[in-house]
Design an enzyme around this catalytic site. Sequence first.
Site, PDB file in Angstrom:
ATOM      1  N   HIS A  67       0.836  -1.197   0.000  1.00 39.41           N
ATOM      2  CA  HIS A  67       0.000   0.000   0.000  1.00 39.41           C
ATOM      3  C   HIS A  67       0.872   1.248   0.000  1.00 39.41           C
ATOM      4  CE1 HIS A  67       0.686  -1.349   4.173  1.00 39.41           C
ATOM      5  NE2 HIS A  67       0.888  -0.065   4.437  1.00 39.41           N
ATOM      6  N   CYS A 171      -2.213  -5.851  18.873  1.00 42.57           N
ATOM      7  CA  CYS A 171      -0.889  -6.422  18.582  1.00 42.57           C
ATOM      8  C   CYS A 171      -0.002  -5.294  18.063  1.00 42.57           C
ATOM      9  CB  CYS A 171      -0.983  -7.564  17.568  1.00 42.57           C
ATOM     10  SG  CYS A 171      -1.584  -7.083  15.932  1.00 42.57           S
TER      11      CYS A 171
END
Length: 605
Positions: A67, A171
């Site tokens: 991306h 996370c």
Amino acid sequence: MNIKDLLKEDSIILNSNAKDKNEAIHEMVEKHFQCGHIKDKFVFEKAILEREKISSTGVGNLIAIPHAQSETVCYPSLVAMVNKNGIDYDALDQKPVSLFFMIAVPKDGGSQHLQILAQLCQMLMEEDMVKQLINSQDEQEFIHLLFQNMDTMKDQNVVQNNIDLVAVTACPTGIAHTYMAEKALIEKAKEMNISIKVETNGASGIQHKLTKEDIEKAKCVIVAADKKVEMERFQNKYVIQVPVTKAIDHTEELLKNALQQKAEIYHGKELYKESNEKGTRKIYQHLMNGISQIIPILMISGILMSLIPYLQNMDVDQEYLTIMYYIASLTINIAIPITSAFIGDSIAGKQGFVVSLISSIFLINVQGNIIEGILVGFIGGYLALGLSHLFSYLPKDLQSLTPNLFVPIIGTTILSFLIYMLAPYFIDYVSLLNQNLDSIVVVIIGAILGMMMSIDLGGPINKIAYSIGIIGIFTGRYDMMSAVMLAGMMPPLIIWLTMLTSKVFDQEDKQKKWSCLLNGLCFVSEVAIPYMKKYKSAVKYPCIIASSIAGALSMYFQCGQAFPHGGIWTIFLINNSIYFISSLIISLIIGTLLIVIMNKLKLKA
């Protein structure tokens, strides 16, 4: 932003024939350009590659999501691609990637790419789903499979008025495990007829945020996180704090314990009871939290110090040299309080940060050095933790003063007084370490440090050896840092030379030989981990032996450096650099020969 609006049939590539990562990226960029998503494919491809330099976007489970934000992007858009053969994409799980999604977002798109990332990760958590997408027969089937459960997912975290449990998942990357844990908790809770609400601290920010009312209603709070989350809101609630993987792998046990309130009441202290990382492992983590913060600081200080002698020979104005020396000295002194502060922060959050920081500033003014600084970090952290617990018994009206007044002032006062009392008894280990040692002692130290660097690349033993090298910089024992760096460069370089000169590795492995060379020269050892695991003793032991030899030779030849990184690119700033290169070549040849010999012996056996 809905992915249904971004992915169309004409932006899907099935049966890609790309051979490597660069070809795959080029093919997806080309599709973006053909679909009119971007105006300049060269500019956008450069932006994608720049993002890949930071870290691979191969998220594991056969998936990669490259991306980028760029001024050449017309509007948020998505391209999907399938490569059934799989491509080596440097994924987090070191497995080939077959399913790709390339996200394009305009330069001013803010966090839109993170929102798309989060949605994709939620949709692609199931292995069966991923396999079905890879085996899609046409574009219509691909889109149907991708979106068939999307509406169900959107409502999966909606709970009833009577909430039994609440949870937070997080996370470090905020992509895969955050949403895997959310999904596991919600689905298992549904099976067990438990009402639960799960807040995710993911790449796209906080979603399904727990309200004060949610927390008050819940019997227990589950915090399944590998990074810091907002904990103060859980004061006086039953809280179970576990690693995020525990919520994925032991979901039912976790929910049962929470429902039965097999937990501690949270009073502002750490409750990481369920983690296997206890005792010395936890101490190691706190230490690394401090050491890792000062590496770029030491690079600046060390390079400035190394440049001064060269500039003196070039007749540079003495005023400029004095300024450079002042900056270098100040920088290395600043590094000690920063180390202390982040150790304290790892133990007790911002209160530990403040107590350790202020106390260690006092420490360096009474001639304390890095080892005392590390101790101050630990003492400050645990002192702040203890005081926070003690002040939790104060009336509620006074508890608001604890984090910003009572703990910082009282903690800093106690620790500074302790430093003042003990300062006359500080050991002069700088002189101790810098005394002339017998050659055999120096060689043994270098050999041990070298061996430690290769035993568990990137693991605790490796990091301890690296920390010893950094301590050497603070104490003027620069030869230890050179030994550590040279030894750490060995494994990927040995693997590269073996790939180049023998048939030990297969063709698939050899595709990354130049990556091994570049990473090795840059002192990035971790690229060798997959080969050490795959070929085990046939590669691991030769690398350990060669690294041990490299460390011994480097210290014997008195190679030294005042900075903690850089690899071959800082060779001209290393003392006795010719001997450094010679030690590298000798150790490299020995390691390569050992791999070849061990593999031949294995074949004969």
